[in-house]
Design a protein around this motif. Structure first.
Motif, PDB file in Angstrom:
ATOM      1  N   THR A 135      25.841  14.183  43.525  1.00 28.58           N
ATOM      2  CA  THR A 135      25.866  15.185  44.603  1.00 28.58           C
ATOM      3  C   THR A 135      27.279  15.720  44.803  1.00 28.58           C
ATOM      4  OG1 THR A 135      24.214  13.785  45.642  1.00 28.58           O
ATOM      5  CG2 THR A 135      25.034  15.613  46.952  1.00 28.58           C
ATOM      6  N   LEU A 138      28.110  18.164  42.222  1.00 23.85           N
ATOM      7  CA  LEU A 138      27.455  19.457  42.437  1.00 23.85           C
ATOM      8  C   LEU A 138      28.221  20.296  43.449  1.00 23.85           C
ATOM      9  CD1 LEU A 138      23.674  18.659  42.358  1.00 23.85           C
ATOM     10  CD2 LEU A 138      24.805  20.518  41.157  1.00 23.85           C
ATOM     11  N   PHE A 139      28.723  19.633  44.491  1.00 22.43           N
ATOM     12  CA  PHE A 139      29.551  20.363  45.450  1.00 22.43           C
ATOM     13  C   PHE A 139      30.852  20.798  44.773  1.00 22.43           C
ATOM     14  CE2 PHE A 139      26.860  18.571  48.837  1.00 22.43           C
ATOM     15  CZ  PHE A 139      26.674  19.726  49.572  1.00 22.43           C
ATOM     16  N   ILE A 141      31.366  21.734  41.730  1.00 25.70           N
ATOM     17  CA  ILE A 141      31.295  22.971  40.939  1.00 25.70           C
ATOM     18  C   ILE A 141      30.919  24.168  41.801  1.00 25.70           C
ATOM     19  CG2 ILE A 141      30.852  21.942  38.665  1.00 25.70           C
ATOM     20  CD1 ILE A 141      27.906  22.578  39.078  1.00 25.70           C
ATOM     21  N   SER A 142      30.513  23.917  43.055  1.00 24.49           N
ATOM     22  CA  SER A 142      30.088  25.040  43.906  1.00 24.49           C
ATOM     23  C   SER A 142      31.193  25.546  44.826  1.00 24.49           C
ATOM     24  CB  SER A 142      28.904  24.619  44.775  1.00 24.49           C
ATOM     25  OG  SER A 142      27.916  24.006  44.003  1.00 24.49           O
ATOM     26  N   VAL A 143      32.239  24.755  44.987  1.00 26.43           N
ATOM     27  CA  VAL A 143      33.247  25.139  45.988  1.00 26.43           C
ATOM     28  C   VAL A 143      34.249  26.141  45.374  1.00 26.43           C
ATOM     29  CG1 VAL A 143      34.708  23.139  45.463  1.00 26.43           C
ATOM     30  CG2 VAL A 143      34.868  24.192  47.672  1.00 26.43           C
ATOM     31  N   ARG A 191      29.839  15.552  35.040  1.00 26.14           N
ATOM     32  CA  ARG A 191      28.429  15.804  34.724  1.00 26.14           C
ATOM     33  C   ARG A 191      28.146  15.642  33.228  1.00 26.14           C
ATOM     34  NH1 ARG A 191      25.331  19.339  38.065  1.00 26.14           N
ATOM     35  NH2 ARG A 191      25.029  20.824  36.394  1.00 26.14           N
ATOM     36  N   SER A 195      25.756  12.727  31.419  1.00 25.54           N
ATOM     37  CA  SER A 195      24.556  12.995  30.613  1.00 25.54           C
ATOM     38  C   SER A 195      24.742  12.529  29.169  1.00 25.54           C
ATOM     39  CB  SER A 195      24.174  14.472  30.680  1.00 25.54           C
ATOM     40  OG  SER A 195      25.206  15.252  30.170  1.00 25.54           O
ATOM     41  N   LEU A 198      24.510   8.710  29.036  1.00 24.43           N
ATOM     42  CA  LEU A 198      23.125   8.255  29.190  1.00 24.43           C
ATOM     43  C   LEU A 198      22.402   8.285  27.846  1.00 24.43           C
ATOM     44  CD1 LEU A 198      21.909   9.861  32.535  1.00 24.43           C
ATOM     45  CD2 LEU A 198      22.163   7.440  32.000  1.00 24.43           C
ATOM     46  N   ARG A 202      21.638   4.425  25.195  1.00 26.97           N
ATOM     47  CA  ARG A 202      20.270   4.044  24.829  1.00 26.97           C
ATOM     48  C   ARG A 202      20.104   3.885  23.320  1.00 26.97           C
ATOM     49  NH1 ARG A 202      17.736   8.273  28.858  1.00 26.97           N
ATOM     50  NH2 ARG A 202      18.091   7.115  30.772  1.00 26.97           N
TER      51      ARG A 202
ATOM     52  N   LEU B 234      30.887  33.352  43.408  1.00 28.73           N
ATOM     53  CA  LEU B 234      32.215  32.712  43.423  1.00 28.73           C
ATOM     54  C   LEU B 234      33.293  33.690  42.951  1.00 28.73           C
ATOM     55  CD1 LEU B 234      31.996  29.083  41.998  1.00 28.73           C
ATOM     56  CD2 LEU B 234      32.586  29.786  44.294  1.00 28.73           C
ATOM     57  N   GLY B 275      33.925  30.017  54.032  1.00 25.48           N
ATOM     58  CA  GLY B 275      34.012  29.175  52.835  1.00 25.48           C
ATOM     59  C   GLY B 275      32.796  28.286  52.683  1.00 25.48           C
ATOM     60  N   ILE B 278      29.917  30.248  51.331  1.00 24.74           N
ATOM     61  CA  ILE B 278      29.988  30.446  49.872  1.00 24.74           C
ATOM     62  C   ILE B 278      29.541  29.161  49.176  1.00 24.74           C
ATOM     63  CG2 ILE B 278      31.487  30.913  47.894  1.00 24.74           C
ATOM     64  CD1 ILE B 278      33.402  32.349  49.768  1.00 24.74           C
ATOM     65  N   MET B 279      30.090  28.032  49.641  1.00 26.82           N
ATOM     66  CA  MET B 279      29.810  26.769  48.965  1.00 26.82           C
ATOM     67  C   MET B 279      28.323  26.447  49.015  1.00 26.82           C
ATOM     68  SD  MET B 279      31.647  23.128  49.504  1.00 26.82           S
ATOM     69  CE  MET B 279      30.637  22.572  50.816  1.00 26.82           C
ATOM     70  N   VAL B 282      26.291  28.788  46.623  1.00 20.89           N
ATOM     71  CA  VAL B 282      26.478  28.477  45.211  1.00 20.89           C
ATOM     72  C   VAL B 282      25.863  27.115  44.891  1.00 20.89           C
ATOM     73  CG1 VAL B 282      28.194  28.205  43.398  1.00 20.89           C
ATOM     74  CG2 VAL B 282      28.565  29.878  45.182  1.00 20.89           C
ATOM     75  N   PHE B 283      25.985  26.174  45.838  1.00 15.62           N
ATOM     76  CA  PHE B 283      25.373  24.844  45.663  1.00 15.62           C
ATOM     77  C   PHE B 283      23.861  24.989  45.477  1.00 15.62           C
ATOM     78  CE2 PHE B 283      23.219  21.220  47.677  1.00 15.62           C
ATOM     79  CZ  PHE B 283      23.731  20.175  46.930  1.00 15.62           C
ATOM     80  N   ASN B 286      23.075  26.383  42.114  1.00 18.86           N
ATOM     81  CA  ASN B 286      23.335  25.419  41.046  1.00 18.86           C
ATOM     82  C   ASN B 286      22.248  24.360  40.950  1.00 18.86           C
ATOM     83  OD1 ASN B 286      25.646  26.467  39.921  1.00 18.86           O
ATOM     84  ND2 ASN B 286      27.009  25.374  41.309  1.00 18.86           N
ATOM     85  N   VAL B 287      21.844  23.784  42.104  1.00 17.91           N
ATOM     86  CA  VAL B 287      20.809  22.735  42.027  1.00 17.91           C
ATOM     87  C   VAL B 287      19.470  23.331  41.612  1.00 17.91           C
ATOM     88  CG1 VAL B 287      21.846  21.043  43.573  1.00 17.91           C
ATOM     89  CG2 VAL B 287      20.380  22.778  44.531  1.00 17.91           C
ATOM     90  N   SER B 302      17.011  13.910  30.418  1.00 20.82           N
ATOM     91  CA  SER B 302      17.212  12.597  29.815  1.00 20.82           C
ATOM     92  C   SER B 302      16.753  11.533  30.784  1.00 20.82           C
ATOM     93  CB  SER B 302      18.674  12.389  29.470  1.00 20.82           C
ATOM     94  OG  SER B 302      19.486  12.727  30.551  1.00 20.82           O
TER      95      SER B 302
END
Lengths: 315, 302
Positions: A135, A138-139, A141-143, A191, A195, A198, A202, B234, B275, B278-279, B282-283, B286-287, B302
């Motif tokens: 998590t 993920l934040f 890469i979003s900030v 990230r 991956s 992982l 294996r 962004l 800010g 924006i975050m 984009v979050f 992304n998810v 995987s």
């Protein structure tokens, strides 16, 4: 191997020529004439004409482009700054070490955070730590990094008063900018590390190493990580480009006198030779980094090395 | 005669039914996989809320985005102004709400442009291969040699500031990535037997690409578009931050941050909320992009 390096260096030439062409055409098509910017709008038509002739701006596009390329190749001359009349090359070389230091420190931060966290998240898949790290990444890469920089200034400089908010004069000045620029890269590296690890842990050979009684630490760091390194290095290479781009905004936030700030100031002042030179220089650095990444592949993976060498043999 | 006509009509009808049933069941299957992914659903919910906010901004925002009350400047977050007010006494919450329109607009339009141009360029390169492919991919290589934010900055510097130019700059800057992805997908599909079959029935190249190849390459394009919209938002914020993007008083989130920068010492709320907006956006993208990737191609998970 040397032949491979030489071949890659030769292949870089058309790419760089293309970059020069694209950037040069863009700046050529930009509205607003350079003579107005240098002389001011009140200058007489004669003065403007004289300056146009001096700068070669009255020549056709292709002649101007040819002269620009010729000067770069023969003299390493990227033109002259409109604002202070200094050679662009000189200004870039003066500012670049600061940007390079910032980018290197940021990459160090990114590697130190990204790889260990990625490995831990992979080895403890689906644990609370894994969910937390995923998590956070993920934040990460979003900030927007320039916003993160300003928030760090509010916390660490304004409220806690423990780190300086601007400048780049010593170790304590480097911390906030390096974290700001490096955070996005750290998240991306984490990230990818997770991956890839992982997938690797294996594999049968990892089970075999464990069965032989190797310690968990040596299994993960010595065997699994080394085999997971290729995708990680690919991401590190890509992130170098992102970092160099990111420094442009972050240098403005922290008032760091690097290449990025120089470019932003030049854009505002419509100092196009400077912008052109700066973009070209960064593209050149990025191409060299990509070449180094390809060479690193060969160093890490003997299979890739033999592929490179195989190209040497006559068919 | 009457009976024969009926029979002829009945067969394609049934085939259509089977086809549509199959299509809808595949879509349902993908949707089912997406719904099971909790993080992706969080992203989707945030995104839906954001889109609703953008549509109904006029009803949600308590004040106009440019309503200045100079006596009420720099009010910290309170019941009346939940995000506080800025240097002109404008309500920051209202500006953030209206700002969602600008950011979504920039993200969607610039990515729409990049997808269309990227699909055309990538399809031509992948389908025709040979010299055309080589020329196109070398141009793409050249554009990828410039870090994307720098390419966008250069284009925006050349075009001048403004919302439309930001969209063009970011759109053009994203074309190379899309071209690459589309080309790679087309290369894997074009050698399949069903493409050969449709060529044998006399279908034109355009028909083969549009009706047979592209629908089979749609998964990576959807995923890249979702992630691309986030990146575009962004980058647009970045461009506005250095003064190359949307100009005041339009409440673009990046431009709001740029204006707030000089008040960093005393008025934290001016910087924090745009800010965060924006975050969060984009979050969410992304998810959702990650979730879509897993849902569209479960083999990748995987």
């Amino acid at each position: 191997m040397y032949k491979f390096i030489l071949k890659r260096l030769i292949m870089m030439i058309p790419v760089l020529l293309g970059v020069v062409f694209i950037i040069f055409s863009m700046m050529y098509l930009t509205p607003g004439s350079p003579e107005d910017m240098i002389l001011g709008e009140n200058a007489t038509e004669e003065d403007k004409q004289q300056l146009r002739e001096e700068l070669g701006l009255d020549e056709p596009f292709l002649v101007q482009f040819g002269t620009y390329i010729f000067d770069i190749v023969t003299k390493g001359d990227f033109g002259t700054s409109y604002t202070n009349g200094r050679p662009v090359t000189e200004e870039i070389l003066q500012r670049f070490p600061t940007t390079a230091l910032l980018a290197a420190l940021s990459m160090l931060v990114a590697l130190c955070i990204g790889i260990p966290l990625g490995i831990l998240a992979a080895t403890k898949q689906y644990s609370i730590f894994d969910h937390f790290a995923t998590t956070v990444s993920l934040f990460g890469i979003s900030v927007p990094n320039f916003w993160l920089g300003m928030m760090l200034i509010i916390v660490f400089s304004v409220h806690l008063g423990i780190l300086p908010p601007s400048g780049f004069y010593g170790a304590e000045y480097w911390i906030l900018p390096a974290i700001t620029v490096g955070s996005g890269a750290a998240a991306n590296i984490m990230r990818t590390t997770r991956s890839t690890m992982l997938e690797v842990i294996r594999q049968d050979y990892i089970r075999c190493i464990r069965a032989k009684g190797q310690t968990e630490g040596k299994t993960i760091w010595g065997h699994a990580l080394r085999n997971a390194l290729i995708p990680i290095i690919t991401v590190v290479g890509i992130q170098c480009g992102v970092l160099l781009g990111g420094t442009v905004l972050v240098e403005t936030v922290f008032a760091i006198p690097g290449l990025g700030k120089l470019m932003v100031d030049s854009i505002k002042a419509k100092n196009y030779p400077m912008v052109q030179g700066g973009v070209l220089f960064i593209a050149l650095v990025f191409c060299v980094i990509n070449l180094l990444v390809d060479l690193l592949y060969a160093y890490i993976d003997p299979r890739i090395k033999s592929q490179y060498q195989a190209k040497k043999r006559p068919k | 005669m009457q009976i024969k006509r009926k029979r002829v009509q009945a067969v394609p009808d049934r085939q259509d039914d089977i086809l549509s049933l199959k299509k809808s069941s595949q879509a349902l299957e993908i949707w089912g996989r997406l719904v099971r992914n909790k993080t992706a659903m969080v992203g989707l919910i945030i995104l839906v809320v954001l889109i609703l906010t953008a549509i109904f901004a006029d009803y949600i925002a308590p004040y106009g985005y440019d309503d200045q009350v100079l006596d009420d400047n720099f009010i910290p977050p309170c019941a009346e102004h939940i995000f506080g007010t800025d240097n002109f006494g404008r309500d920051i919450f209202s500006r953030v709400v209206y700002g969602s329109r600008i950011s979504l607009q920039v993200g969607l339009i610039s990515m729409g442009f990049a997808v269309i141009v990227g699909c055309i360029v990538g399809s031509i390169a992948g389908y025709y291969s040979g010299v055309v492919d080589n020329i196109i991919m070398r141009i793409v290589d050249i554009m990828l040699a410039i870090p994307s934010i720098l390419l966008a900055i250069s284009i925006a510097a050349a075009l001048g500031p403004g919302l439309r130019n930001v969209m063009i700059a970011i759109g053009i800057g994203s074309v190379p990535q899309f071209s690459r992805i589309v080309r790679a997908s087309i290369l894997t599909v074009k050698e399949q037997e069903y493409i050969e079959a449709s060529r044998a029935t006399g279908a034109s190249d355009l028909r083969i690409i549009v009706s047979h190849i592209l629908p089979n390459c749609i998964a990576p394009i959807i995923v890249q578009t979702t992630l691309g919209v986030g990146n575009a938002i962004l980058n647009a914020a970045g461009l506005s931050f250095i003064g190359l993007g949307v100009q005041p008083p339009i409440p673009e989130w990046g431009a709001m941050l740029s204006a707030a920068r000089q008040y960093i010492r005393d008025y934290w709320w001016m910087l924090t909320f745009p800010g965060l907006a924006i975050m969060l956006t984009v979050f969410a993208l992304n998810v959702l992009g990650d979730g879509l990737r897993d849902a569209l191609d479960p083999r990748l998970k995987s």
